[in-house]
Design a protein around this motif. Structure first.
Motif, mmCIF file in Angstrom:
data_model
loop_
_atom_site.group_PDB
_atom_site.id
_atom_site.type_symbol
_atom_site.label_atom_id
_atom_site.label_comp_id
_atom_site.label_asym_id
_atom_site.label_seq_id
_atom_site.Cartn_x
_atom_site.Cartn_y
_atom_site.Cartn_z
ATOM 1 N N UNK A 190 2.387 10.204 -9.799
ATOM 2 C CA UNK A 190 1.546 10.270 -10.997
ATOM 3 C C UNK A 190 0.655 11.513 -10.969
ATOM 4 N N UNK A 221 2.206 2.116 -3.296
ATOM 5 C CA UNK A 221 1.177 2.607 -4.204
ATOM 6 C C UNK A 221 0.837 4.061 -3.870
ATOM 7 N N UNK A 222 0.921 4.386 -2.573
ATOM 8 C CA UNK A 222 0.675 5.762 -2.162
ATOM 9 C C UNK A 222 1.689 6.703 -2.781
ATOM 10 N N UNK A 223 2.938 6.296 -2.747
ATOM 11 C CA UNK A 223 4.003 7.119 -3.327
ATOM 12 C C UNK A 223 3.817 7.229 -4.840
ATOM 13 N N UNK A 224 3.539 6.094 -5.467
ATOM 14 C CA UNK A 224 3.344 6.079 -6.912
ATOM 15 C C UNK A 224 2.207 7.016 -7.297
ATOM 16 N N UNK A 225 1.130 6.954 -6.530
ATOM 17 C CA UNK A 225 -0.024 7.790 -6.823
ATOM 18 C C UNK A 225 0.344 9.276 -6.700
ATOM 19 N N UNK A 226 1.134 9.582 -5.680
ATOM 20 C CA UNK A 226 1.577 10.960 -5.493
ATOM 21 C C UNK A 226 2.356 11.452 -6.710
ATOM 22 N N UNK A 251 10.384 3.295 2.533
ATOM 23 C CA UNK A 251 10.671 2.830 1.177
ATOM 24 C C UNK A 251 12.104 2.356 0.962
ATOM 25 N N UNK A 257 0.807 -1.208 0.000
ATOM 26 C CA UNK A 257 0.000 0.000 0.000
ATOM 27 C C UNK A 257 0.847 1.268 0.000
ATOM 28 N N UNK A 258 1.906 1.260 0.805
ATOM 29 C CA UNK A 258 2.706 2.477 0.909
ATOM 30 C C UNK A 258 3.326 2.836 -0.438
#
Lengths: 337, 233
Positions: free
Chosen positions: B119, B112-117, B152, B109-110
């Protein structure tokens, strides 16, 4: 600009001459008036040009005010020269208005990364710890939470496979058995082939246990004889009312003792077999006799389960403690019966 | 059908058909589902090496069956990306999992949170961002390029290698720049996995605005994207 005004003036004059034939004074008055009007227009245009950076700012109302001024001036406009000036101002105002509109729009949608980041920090329950925005604290849990919240936006992500019994741990690359492992494996198999040998030893141990048992029985018999030096009842001695097996064992052990001439078994006065330990001196003697006279001391007793039960009844041994207590681990096993 | 299969089998022994084809296709389906966990595109060579082995010539036949099976059984679309030798495949979910997502447990999840940020930063900044600006923004989230992060670890590696290999990020060097500069854009997988509309929804929610249309240029970009998708889809 000066050339323009000259032209304007000529143009104005000619128009004036044709269209409005008026008295000298009124002509002069209106001429001054028109001159003032033109001056006002030019001033307005000049001001608007100079202040356009200010005027196009979204929160500045100057442009509207200037247009209102122009509107006032326009009421006095009678000649085309003034009309042309009004048009010039209006065209300037419109172009500034357009710029203002576009600025207004970009301002609304302008995405400021810093602002976004700031909001994210708050979202993740973090905070900026000092005046420097880089001194930021975000709890470890924050990223996890952001991920949980944003996973729903990954609409086309393929769900992970979920083995019901969990996943294999990543054990790294297997490099095949190393030589040392092979050796250890061989050693292990060797160890395993040795196991049967252990078992034979174990059985031998069991055999060795018999003389110990015989020794124990002899001690018990001697103990009885010491407290009451008279032959005692054979069956009372051997029968274990709780275990038929142990009874048989006792008979077996006793037979050895008789054979070695340590114990004598003979029929008592009332025809019941009795047991009596042989004194050491006598034992020596009997051993000698054994050799000299070739006398075989043997006792054979047969006992069936029914007979065993009958003896227990007859002697009223039920519930009584056996004369020879069962020894060692085997006893507890047999007692269960 | 069976006689037909047999004759074709006789004709070319290394060509798969019938039951064999079916069996190999099932193996490939299994293989790609597991491979997808890494999110790295599956290369044709990977499938050949691990599953088809001596039946490489049947690849195109097998992959057709595989695509059909994935779609019908799992609701997953097999998407072809790249060209020529770099041709690879990735899986895209076609089913709505908004209702089941509560039940599903997602890993990482973490990350994905970074990736979303990242993107979101790229999209909102006009579909591209320079590496300097990106790291500057991330620094304000406590993430530094050359420092190990408590969640990370090696962040630089995660972003420049993992996300990039997973095709979430497209990182390209800007020509004629000294020192070198890199431009970050959305990778192909990002376009497939996350609708821009969702990003706008998130940002709008975060800014406590009423409508996603306040982000005018991004909204127009999103509409254009959706139109393209409708036409191609």
């Amino acid at each position: 600009m000066s050339k323009d005004s000259e032209e304007d003036d000529d143009f104005g004059n000619s128009v004036l001459d044709e269209d409005t034939p008026q008295s000298e004074i009124s002509q002069h008055l209106s001429k001054t008036e028109r001159l003032n009007l033109r001056r006002s227009y030019r001033k307005l245009i000049e001001e608007t040009q100079q202040n356009k950076e200010e005027l196009i700012k979204p929160d500045n109302n100057g442009l509207m005010e200037n247009i209102a001024k122009a509107q006032e001036l326009f009421k006095k406009v009678k000649g085309p020269t003034e009309g042309a000036l009004d048009s010039r101002f209006m065209s300037l105002a419109v172009s500034l208005g357009a710029q203002k509109t576009s600025l207004l729009q970009t301002d609304l949608v302008a995405f400021q990364p810093d602002e976004f980041i700031q909001k994210l920090v708050t979202f993740m329950e973090g905070n900026v710890t000092s005046d420097n925005p880089e001194d930021v604290f975000i709890p470890d849990r924050g990223w996890e939470m952001l991920g949980e919240n944003t996973t729903q936006y990954f609409t086309s992500i393929v769900p992970a496979l979920h083995p019901l019994a969990g996943v294999f741990e990543d054990v790294g690359q297997s490099r095949g058995p190393t030589p040392s492992k092979v050796r250890r494996f061989n050693e292990e198999t060797n160890a395993r082939t040795q196991l049967p040998q252990h078992l034979t030893n174990y059985r031998a141990d069991q055999k060795e246990a018999t003389p110990e048992e015989i020794e124990r029985v002899l001690k018990i018999i001697r103990g009885f004889y010491a407290s009451d030096p008279s032959p005692f009842d054979y069956f009372e001695l051997v029968v274990n009312p709780q275990s038929f097996g142990h009874t048989i064992e006792n008979i077996f052990h006793l037979a050895f003792l008789v054979k070695d001439g340590l114990v004598r078994v003979f029929l008592g006065e009332n025809g019941i077999p009795v047991v009596e330990p042989v004194k050491d001196a006598e034992a020596q003697k009997s051993k000698k006799n054994l050799k000299e006279d070739d006398i075989c001391n043997q006792v054979m007793v047969s006992l069936s389960m029914d007979e065993w039960e009958a003896i227990i009844d007859a002697y009223q041994l039920a519930g009584a403690e056996p004369s020879i207590p069962a020894g060692g681990a085997r006893a507890s096993r047999k007692k269960v019966k | 059908m069976s006689s037909q299969a047999q004759t074709s089998q006789n004709r070319a022994s290394d060509k798969l058909s019938g039951v064999e084809l079916e069996r190999k296709a099932n193996e490939v389906v299994h293989f790609v589902l597991i491979w997808e966990q890494k999110k790295i595109p599956i290369k044709r060579a990977d499938i050949n090496k691990h599953v088809l082995k001596d039946h490489k010539s049947s690849f195109s036949d097998v992959i057709k069956v595989v695509a059909k099976k994935l779609e019908k059984v799992f609701g997953i679309k097999l998407v072809e990306i790249g060209e020529g030798a770099k041709k690879a495949y990735m899986l895209v979910n076609t089913l709505d999992h908004s209702e089941t997502s509560d039940v599903m447990k997602w890993k990482d999840n973490s990350k994905r949170g970074l990736l979303f940020t990242i993107l979101t930063l790229i999209f909102m900044s006009g579909n591209s961002i320079m590496d300097g600006a990106l790291w500057h923004s991330l620094k304000r989230l406590g993430i530094e390029k050359d420092h190990s992060h408590s969640v990370f670890g090696d962040v630089k590696k995660l972003i420049t290698q993992e996300f990039s290999r997973q095709m979430y990020l497209d990182i390209s060097k800007v020509p004629n720049c000294d020192p070198p500069q890199y431009e970050y854009r959305w990778g192909q997988r990002a376009f497939h996995d996350i609708p821009k509309r969702k990003i706008l929804e998130f940002v709008t929610k975060l800014y406590d605005k009423s409508d996603i249309m306040v982000w005018k240029s991004q909204y127009q970009d999103m509409i254009a994207d959706e139109m393209n998708e409708q036409q191609s889809g």
